[in-house]
Design a protein around this motif. Structure first.
Motif, PDB file in Angstrom:
ATOM      1  N   MET A 248       2.256 -11.857  38.646  1.00 12.65           N
ATOM      2  CA  MET A 248       1.429 -13.125  38.442  1.00 12.65           C
ATOM      3  C   MET A 248       0.250 -12.846  37.401  1.00 12.65           C
TER       4      MET A 248
ATOM      5  N   GLN B  63      -2.438 -12.744  44.345  1.00 14.36           N
ATOM      6  CA  GLN B  63      -3.480 -11.918  44.083  1.00 14.36           C
ATOM      7  C   GLN B  63      -4.707 -12.224  44.902  1.00 14.36           C
TER       8      GLN B  63
ATOM      9  N   ARG C 162       4.576  -9.793  46.919  1.00 16.53           N
ATOM     10  CA  ARG C 162       3.750  -8.893  46.511  1.00 16.53           C
ATOM     11  C   ARG C 162       2.352  -9.166  46.535  1.00 16.53           C
TER      12      ARG C 162
ATOM     13  N   LYS D 151      -4.738  -6.842  44.325  1.00 15.86           N
ATOM     14  CA  LYS D 151      -5.987  -7.588  44.201  1.00 15.86           C
ATOM     15  C   LYS D 151      -6.095  -8.464  43.177  1.00 15.86           C
ATOM     16  N   GLY D 152      -5.521  -8.219  42.014  1.00 15.61           N
ATOM     17  CA  GLY D 152      -5.674  -9.080  40.788  1.00 15.61           C
ATOM     18  C   GLY D 152      -5.975  -8.286  39.595  1.00 15.61           C
ATOM     19  N   ALA D 153      -5.710  -8.230  38.331  1.00 14.16           N
ATOM     20  CA  ALA D 153      -6.058  -7.514  37.106  1.00 14.16           C
ATOM     21  C   ALA D 153      -6.436  -8.496  36.122  1.00 14.16           C
ATOM     22  N   TYR D 154      -6.794  -9.656  36.214  1.00 18.33           N
ATOM     23  CA  TYR D 154      -7.375 -10.354  34.995  1.00 18.33           C
ATOM     24  C   TYR D 154      -8.877 -10.678  35.258  1.00 18.33           C
TER      25      TYR D 154
ATOM     26  N   LYS E 196     -16.409  -6.848  44.746  1.00 21.91           N
ATOM     27  CA  LYS E 196     -15.123  -6.102  45.018  1.00 21.91           C
ATOM     28  C   LYS E 196     -14.901  -6.098  46.605  1.00 21.91           C
TER      29      LYS E 196
ATOM     30  N   SER F 138      -1.052  -1.442  46.003  1.00 21.18           N
ATOM     31  CA  SER F 138      -2.445  -1.097  45.701  1.00 21.18           C
ATOM     32  C   SER F 138      -2.630   0.707  45.769  1.00 21.18           C
ATOM     33  N   HIS F 139      -3.640   1.114  45.102  1.00 19.04           N
ATOM     34  CA  HIS F 139      -3.873   2.612  45.179  1.00 19.04           C
ATOM     35  C   HIS F 139      -4.800   2.818  46.074  1.00 19.04           C
TER      36      HIS F 139
ATOM     37  N   ARG G 218      -4.917  -1.118  32.535  1.00 18.52           N
ATOM     38  CA  ARG G 218      -5.229   0.305  33.166  1.00 18.52           C
ATOM     39  C   ARG G 218      -6.379   1.017  33.084  1.00 18.52           C
TER      40      ARG G 218
ATOM     41  N   GLU H 135      -9.363  -0.547  35.035  1.00 16.81           N
ATOM     42  CA  GLU H 135      -9.335  -0.560  36.336  1.00 16.81           C
ATOM     43  C   GLU H 135     -10.103   0.702  36.934  1.00 16.81           C
ATOM     44  N   ARG H 136     -10.334   1.739  35.885  1.00 14.15           N
ATOM     45  CA  ARG H 136     -10.854   2.932  36.367  1.00 14.15           C
ATOM     46  C   ARG H 136     -11.431   3.598  35.046  1.00 14.15           C
TER      47      ARG H 136
ATOM     48  N   ASN I 247     -10.526   6.852  33.425  1.00 19.20           N
ATOM     49  CA  ASN I 247      -9.245   6.663  32.311  1.00 19.20           C
ATOM     50  C   ASN I 247      -9.999   6.380  31.231  1.00 19.20           C
TER      51      ASN I 247
HETATM   52  C1  LIG Z   1       2.974  -2.371  41.935  1.00 14.97           C
HETATM   53  C2  LIG Z   1       1.829  -3.268  41.231  1.00 14.97           C
HETATM   54  C3  LIG Z   1       2.200  -4.309  40.659  1.00 14.97           C
HETATM   55  C4  LIG Z   1       1.014  -5.199  40.201  1.00 14.97           C
HETATM   56  N1  LIG Z   1       1.489  -6.534  39.873  1.00 14.97           N
HETATM   57  C5  LIG Z   1       0.225  -7.228  39.594  1.00 14.97           C
HETATM   58  C6  LIG Z   1       0.540  -8.513  38.951  1.00 14.97           C
HETATM   59  O1  LIG Z   1       1.474  -8.973  39.179  1.00 14.97           O
HETATM   60  N2  LIG Z   1      -0.569  -9.224  38.737  1.00 14.97           N
HETATM   61  C7  LIG Z   1      -1.844  -8.935  38.858  1.00 14.97           C
HETATM   62  O2  LIG Z   1      -2.925  -9.561  38.546  1.00 14.97           O
HETATM   63  N3  LIG Z   1      -2.013  -7.445  39.062  1.00 14.97           N
HETATM   64  C8  LIG Z   1      -1.212  -6.772  39.329  1.00 14.97           C
HETATM   65  N4  LIG Z   1      -1.169  -5.381  39.829  1.00 14.97           N
HETATM   66  C9  LIG Z   1      -2.677  -4.803  39.536  1.00 14.97           C
HETATM   67  C10 LIG Z   1      -3.568  -5.007  40.845  1.00 14.97           C
HETATM   68  O3  LIG Z   1      -4.042  -6.464  40.695  1.00 14.97           O
HETATM   69  C11 LIG Z   1      -4.601  -4.187  40.321  1.00 14.97           C
HETATM   70  O4  LIG Z   1      -5.510  -4.488  39.273  1.00 14.97           O
HETATM   71  C12 LIG Z   1      -4.612  -2.579  40.495  1.00 14.97           C
HETATM   72  O5  LIG Z   1      -3.696  -2.223  41.235  1.00 14.97           O
HETATM   73  C13 LIG Z   1      -5.963  -2.115  41.095  1.00 14.97           C
HETATM   74  O6  LIG Z   1      -6.164  -2.352  42.253  1.00 14.97           O
HETATM   75  P1  LIG Z   1      -5.996  -1.323  43.524  1.00 14.97           P
HETATM   76  O7  LIG Z   1      -5.743  -2.313  44.596  1.00 14.97           O
HETATM   77  O8  LIG Z   1      -5.178  -0.136  43.099  1.00 14.97           O
HETATM   78  O9  LIG Z   1      -7.552  -1.027  43.787  1.00 14.97           O
HETATM   79  P2  LIG Z   1      -8.743  -0.449  43.348  1.00 14.97           P
HETATM   80  O10 LIG Z   1     -10.093  -0.645  44.048  1.00 14.97           O
HETATM   81  O11 LIG Z   1      -8.842  -0.942  41.827  1.00 14.97           O
HETATM   82  O12 LIG Z   1      -8.853   1.169  43.108  1.00 14.97           O
HETATM   83  C14 LIG Z   1      -8.542   2.170  44.245  1.00 14.97           C
HETATM   84  C15 LIG Z   1      -8.476   3.175  43.506  1.00 14.97           C
HETATM   85  O13 LIG Z   1      -7.280   3.484  42.990  1.00 14.97           O
HETATM   86  C16 LIG Z   1      -7.084   4.286  41.993  1.00 14.97           C
HETATM   87  N5  LIG Z   1      -6.851   3.485  40.598  1.00 14.97           N
HETATM   88  C17 LIG Z   1      -6.616   2.171  40.869  1.00 14.97           C
HETATM   89  N6  LIG Z   1      -6.308   2.073  39.435  1.00 14.97           N
HETATM   90  C18 LIG Z   1      -6.251   3.053  38.688  1.00 14.97           C
HETATM   91  C19 LIG Z   1      -5.890   3.136  37.470  1.00 14.97           C
HETATM   92  N7  LIG Z   1      -5.418   2.312  36.469  1.00 14.97           N
HETATM   93  N8  LIG Z   1      -5.943   4.552  37.058  1.00 14.97           N
HETATM   94  C20 LIG Z   1      -6.040   5.663  37.974  1.00 14.97           C
HETATM   95  N9  LIG Z   1      -6.315   5.106  39.080  1.00 14.97           N
HETATM   96  C21 LIG Z   1      -6.396   3.962  39.667  1.00 14.97           C
HETATM   97  C22 LIG Z   1      -8.664   4.864  41.927  1.00 14.97           C
HETATM   98  O14 LIG Z   1      -8.543   6.043  42.555  1.00 14.97           O
HETATM   99  C23 LIG Z   1      -9.420   3.661  42.798  1.00 14.97           C
HETATM  100  O15 LIG Z   1     -10.426   4.407  43.018  1.00 14.97           O
HETATM  101  C24 LIG Z   1      -0.119  -4.496  40.523  1.00 14.97           C
HETATM  102  C25 LIG Z   1      -0.470  -3.416  40.893  1.00 14.97           C
HETATM  103  C26 LIG Z   1       0.438  -2.540  41.555  1.00 14.97           C
HETATM  104  C27 LIG Z   1       0.122  -1.483  41.987  1.00 14.97           C
END
Ligand SMILES: Cc1cc2nc3c(=O)[nH]c(=O)nc-3n(C[C@H](O)[C@H](O)[C@H](O)COP(=O)(O)OP(=O)(O)OC[C@H]3O[C@@H](n4cnc5c(N)ncnc54)[C@H](O)[C@@H]3O)c2cc1C
Length: 312
Positions: A134, A162, A184, A187-190, A201, A231-232, A294, A297-298, A301
């Motif tokens: 998405m 998201q 899937r 949280k959302g990346a945009y 947050k 999510s990470h 990426r 998000e951090r 990095n």
């Molecule tokens: C498999 C997958 C598919 C995805 N697909 C989409 C999609 O289709 N559309 C969309 O809008 N978003 C997508 N995302 C991105 C998502 O929306 C988030 O922007 C991203 O996953 C960061 O959020 P978080 O849940 O990891 O939590 P956060 O609260 O951002 O991070 C939690 C912890 O994770 C670790 N972390 C997170 N990001 C990073 C990074 N870049 N580098 C290093 N450590 C990090 C850090 O330790 C951080 O403290 C996807 C993510 C994943 C894992």
């Protein structure tokens, strides 16, 4: 609140001028390699093989987004079909993730639908699965519309929801009712404005667990409901594990997903504990916007990248 740094980096991910500068610096390419498996399909298959070898599943992403002509969008779809064939021939365990703006969404919705349909049909013939990523909120409705059309015909396609969008609970509920909730959750990346998305947050995190719970609780009522928790965030992951455990939800009723190169320790730990763990593996030369998201998000990095740039 959304940090100004995150906001700026996501905005820069769309700048072609900045892209030229960043991509031209050798250190950027080296750092992008942390998040990208390589430039070729062969590189990607190797990364999947190593991932599978450690007991993890994979989803393959051919990098590229915001394509503005049909020829390029068709080439992108052809590459995915080639990737599906390579997955089959090499026997690795992976499905694919696609972005509709790489498939011609900016050209024409009908063209995009037919272009993606070719991929989903090829995947169906090969017994594989296609996830529609998405993108930002101006394309959410059109993306879900294309997804519903495809899902009405093919069972082997899923989409992404998201948690930062206010609308997501309603989308999840209606997709579950339609038997189309192979979702899937992320949280959302945009960058999204307060008119459409939670900004603090904690509110995004809370909606994420709310949506996970909603899906896990509804599996008996709405067959086909299957959440992939992408999510990470160890708090989200631990919450999901505890919730599933306390409610007797088997580990094959959901999966975890993380991005290539991020929290490998946690990825391995979950796989070793018997959870389904899928790694999102991007490849290709058009890594700039993915890389910038990426970094956004951090902050660590970005700091690492900035230090590398000044040779420290
Ligand atoms: C498999 C997958 C598919 C995805 N697909 C989409 C999609 O289709 N559309 C969309 O809008 N978003 C997508 N995302 C991105 C998502 O929306 C988030 O922007 C991203 O996953 C960061 O959020 P978080 O849940 O990891 O939590 P956060 O609260 O951002 O991070 C939690 C912890 O994770 C670790 N972390 C997170 N990001 C990073 C990074 N870049 N580098 C290093 N450590 C990090 C850090 O330790 C951080 O403290 C996807 C993510 C994943 C894992």
């Amino acid at each position: 609140m959304v940090s100004p740094l995150r906001h700026t980096l996501i905005a820069l991910s769309k700048s072609s001028q900045m892209q030229k500068i960043i991509v031209g610096i050798p250190i950027s390419r080296r750092m992008a390699r942390r998040f990208v498996a390589g430039e070729t399909l062969a590189d990607a298959i190797e990364a999947i093989r190593a991932t599978n070898g450690a007991g993890l599943l994979a989803t393959l992403d051919y990098l590229g987004e915001h394509v503005y002509n049909q020829a390029e969008a068709s080439v992108n779809a052809d590459e995915y079909i080639r990737a599906l064939q390579a997955i089959q021939q090499t026997g690795v365990d992976a499905n694919i993730s696609i972005k509709l703006t790489a498939m011609g969404l900016a050209v024409d919705d009908e063209f995009c639908y037919h272009n993606v349909r070719r991929i989903v049909q090829a995947a169906a013939e090969l017994g594989n699965f296609v996830r529609i990523d998405m993108e930002d909120s101006p394309v959410t409705d059109r993306s879900l519309h294309i997804y519903r059309r495809l899902r009405a015909e093919f069972p082997n396609v899923g989409v992404v929801i998201q948690a930062y969008l206010y609308r997501s609970e309603e989308d999840v509920r209606s997709l579950m009712e339609q038997g189309m909730a192979h979702l899937r959750l992320c949280k959302g990346a945009y960058n999204e404005p307060p008119a459409v998305a939670f900004q603090p947050k904690p509110e995004v995190d809370q909606n994420m667990t709310h949506l996970i719970q909603l899906m896990l609780d509804s599996q008996a009522q709405f067959p086909g409901t299957y959440p992939a928790v992408a999510s990470h965030d160890h708090r989200i992951i631990n919450w999901t594990k505890a919730y599933a455990h306390h409610h007797g939800i088997a580990t094959d009723r959901f999966e975890f997903q993380m991005l290539y190169g991020i929290r490998r320790d946690l990825q391995q730990q979950l796989a070793d504990q018997g959870y389904r763990m899928r790694v999102y593996i991007p490849y290709g030369t058009r890594w700039y916007p993915y890389f910038m998201r990426r970094l956004a998000e951090r902050p660590a990095n970005l700091l690492f990248f900035a230090r590398a740039l000044v040779g420290n």
